[in-house]
Motif scaffolding. Structure first.
Motif, mmCIF file in Angstrom:
data_model
loop_
_atom_site.group_PDB
_atom_site.id
_atom_site.type_symbol
_atom_site.label_atom_id
_atom_site.label_comp_id
_atom_site.label_asym_id
_atom_site.label_seq_id
_atom_site.Cartn_x
_atom_site.Cartn_y
_atom_site.Cartn_z
ATOM 1 N N ALA A 1 7.874 9.529 9.702
ATOM 2 C CA ALA A 1 8.440 8.202 9.399
ATOM 3 C C ALA A 1 9.503 8.310 8.310
ATOM 4 N N LYS A 2 10.611 7.615 8.530
ATOM 5 C CA LYS A 2 11.733 7.648 7.588
ATOM 6 C C LYS A 2 11.630 6.485 6.616
ATOM 7 N N ARG A 3 11.776 6.788 5.345
ATOM 8 C CA ARG A 3 11.738 5.764 4.302
ATOM 9 C C ARG A 3 13.159 5.329 3.949
ATOM 10 N N PHE A 4 13.336 4.026 3.793
ATOM 11 C CA PHE A 4 14.635 3.482 3.416
ATOM 12 C C PHE A 4 14.692 3.268 1.899
ATOM 13 N N ASP A 5 15.769 3.699 1.272
ATOM 14 C CA ASP A 5 16.000 3.359 -0.128
ATOM 15 C C ASP A 5 16.577 1.958 -0.229
ATOM 16 N N ILE B 1 10.321 -0.428 -12.479
ATOM 17 C CA ILE B 1 11.386 -0.906 -11.598
ATOM 18 C C ILE B 1 12.225 -1.962 -12.303
ATOM 19 N N LEU B 2 11.573 -2.826 -13.058
ATOM 20 C CA LEU B 2 12.302 -3.863 -13.777
ATOM 21 C C LEU B 2 13.219 -3.277 -14.848
ATOM 22 N N ARG B 3 12.926 -2.052 -15.281
ATOM 23 C CA ARG B 3 13.798 -1.381 -16.252
ATOM 24 C C ARG B 3 14.873 -0.540 -15.575
ATOM 25 N N GLY B 4 14.893 -0.583 -14.234
ATOM 26 C CA GLY B 4 15.937 0.128 -13.514
ATOM 27 C C GLY B 4 15.517 1.455 -12.933
ATOM 28 N N GLY B 5 14.229 1.823 -13.048
ATOM 29 C CA GLY B 5 13.744 3.086 -12.506
ATOM 30 C C GLY B 5 12.794 2.866 -11.351
ATOM 31 N N GLY B 6 11.854 3.793 -11.184
ATOM 32 C CA GLY B 6 10.823 3.638 -10.188
ATOM 33 C C GLY B 6 11.251 4.020 -8.781
ATOM 34 N N ARG B 7 10.300 3.933 -7.877
ATOM 35 C CA ARG B 7 10.505 4.281 -6.458
ATOM 36 C C ARG B 7 10.214 3.045 -5.619
ATOM 37 N N PHE B 8 11.170 2.652 -4.782
ATOM 38 C CA PHE B 8 11.043 1.403 -4.046
ATOM 39 C C PHE B 8 12.098 1.342 -2.944
ATOM 40 N N THR B 9 11.984 0.325 -2.110
ATOM 41 C CA THR B 9 13.036 -0.018 -1.160
ATOM 42 C C THR B 9 13.601 -1.377 -1.540
ATOM 43 N N LEU B 10 14.915 -1.468 -1.561
ATOM 44 C CA LEU B 10 15.589 -2.732 -1.865
ATOM 45 C C LEU B 10 16.126 -3.353 -0.580
ATOM 46 N N VAL B 11 15.781 -4.616 -0.363
ATOM 47 C CA VAL B 11 16.320 -5.388 0.761
ATOM 48 C C VAL B 11 17.282 -6.421 0.185
ATOM 49 N N SER B 12 18.531 -6.398 0.656
ATOM 50 C CA SER B 12 19.518 -7.337 0.131
ATOM 51 C C SER B 12 20.461 -7.754 1.242
ATOM 52 N N ASN B 13 21.352 -8.681 0.945
ATOM 53 C CA ASN B 13 22.295 -9.164 1.943
ATOM 54 C C ASN B 13 23.500 -8.259 2.120
ATOM 55 N N ASP B 14 23.658 -7.241 1.243
ATOM 56 C CA ASP B 14 24.800 -6.335 1.384
ATOM 57 C C ASP B 14 24.382 -4.901 1.058
ATOM 58 N N GLN C 1 0.810 -1.208 0.000
ATOM 59 C CA GLN C 1 0.000 0.000 0.000
ATOM 60 C C GLN C 1 0.855 1.276 0.000
ATOM 61 N N VAL C 2 2.156 1.139 0.289
ATOM 62 C CA VAL C 2 3.058 2.293 0.341
ATOM 63 C C VAL C 2 4.261 2.048 -0.566
ATOM 64 N N ASP C 3 5.058 3.107 -0.768
ATOM 65 C CA ASP C 3 6.113 3.058 -1.780
ATOM 66 C C ASP C 3 7.466 2.590 -1.266
ATOM 67 N N GLY C 4 7.466 1.741 -0.255
ATOM 68 C CA GLY C 4 8.727 1.212 0.259
ATOM 69 C C GLY C 4 8.609 0.841 1.723
ATOM 70 N N ILE C 5 9.761 0.731 2.370
ATOM 71 C CA ILE C 5 9.822 0.353 3.775
ATOM 72 C C ILE C 5 10.133 1.594 4.610
ATOM 73 N N TYR C 6 9.379 1.792 5.669
ATOM 74 C CA TYR C 6 9.562 2.918 6.580
ATOM 75 C C TYR C 6 9.891 2.402 7.985
ATOM 76 N N ASP C 7 10.478 3.277 8.798
ATOM 77 C CA ASP C 7 10.795 2.868 10.165
ATOM 78 C C ASP C 7 9.589 2.961 11.091
ATOM 79 N N ALA C 8 8.476 3.481 10.560
ATOM 80 C CA ALA C 8 7.204 3.526 11.277
ATOM 81 C C ALA C 8 6.107 3.615 10.237
ATOM 82 N N ASP C 9 4.878 3.412 10.652
ATOM 83 C CA ASP C 9 3.758 3.468 9.720
ATOM 84 C C ASP C 9 3.609 4.894 9.196
ATOM 85 N N PRO C 10 3.864 5.130 7.899
ATOM 86 C CA PRO C 10 3.792 6.503 7.372
ATOM 87 C C PRO C 10 2.390 7.089 7.384
#
Length: 245
Positions: free
Chosen positions: A184-188, A232-245, A169-178
């Protein structure tokens, strides 16, 4: 077979998309909004036309939430089975939407419903994906006590997805409910470990741990932004990426 000649333009070639049941309600309070089905189908079509192989896991919360019934004292196993059936209904609606958009789509269910869906097997799912079909995974994991988030992580590992994309429902991951906290801070970008350590409610703990163990990145984006999936699949868009590094 899909035409892979255009996949050099996209960073991911096989994607597992998780769509919540609630997202399919659109502005309604219950059920399925045909407009949302069409939007999801159009977004997936754009990805497929770019050469991306797409698997899809859908929730059932727009129709029934087993955990809510269990919280009222009902048997959790039976309640979860009812929730699994709700995901099958949503999967059929999505299949119809994808077919209306001109795509080949198949529903595979972790619970046996042979008259309306194929029974899930990893080998058959890979055959469908390799043939260019969109595969909709229904029925969760087929087991009670596991969410469709965990099912998405499991299917992502089984189909060897490059990324798990969760439409929220939102455009990424935040440290609190936006919606409740204006500050609330959004993580890239954030790591799986940090998501788990902070207790961020991105996906349930089992799902995050499974993607971490299998080194599958998670992309969290808004389902309400039309075209975001393919952008996003083309390399653009607005999102949060979760990865191991």
């Amino acid at each position: 077979m899909p035409d892979n000649s255009t996949t050099s333009n996209v960073p991911y070639h096989r994607v597992l998309l998780k769509v919540s049941g609630e997202a399919l309600m659109g502005d309604q309070a219950f059920g399925i909004d045909p407009g949302m089905i069409s939007q999801v189908a159009d977004d997936i079509k754009a990805a497929v036309e770019a050469g991306v192989s797409v698997g899809l896991v859908v929730g059932g919360g727009n129709i029934f939430r087993g955990v809510s019934l269990a919280a009222g004292g009902a048997d959790r196993v039976s309640a979860d089975h009812m929730g699994m059936l709700a995901t099958v209904m949503n999967a059929i609606a999505l299949r119809m939407g994808l077919e209306a958009a001109g795509l080949n789509a198949v529903v595979m269910s972790a619970i046996e419903t042979p008259e309306i869906a194929e029974s899930y097997s990893q080998r058959r799912a890979l055959e469908h994906l390799d043939a260019g079909r969109v595969v909709i995974f229904a029925g969760g994991t087929g087991n009670p006590f596991f969410t469709t988030d965990t099912a998405a992580a499991l299917r992502a590992a089984e189909i060897r997805a490059d990324v798990l994309m969760k439409a929220t429902q939102v455009d990424g991951i935040y440290d609190a409910d936006p919606e409740k906290h204006a500050s609330a801070k959004r993580f890239d970008r954030i790591t799986h470990s940090d998501v788990l350590a902070r207790g961020l409610r991105v996906m349930d703990t089992a799902a995050v741990a499974l993607t971490q163990e299998n080194d599958i990145p998670i992309i969290v984006f808004s389902i309400h932004e039309k075209g975001q999936f393919s952008e996003i699949l083309r390399g653009g868009g607005r999102f949060t990426l979760v990865s191991n590094d």
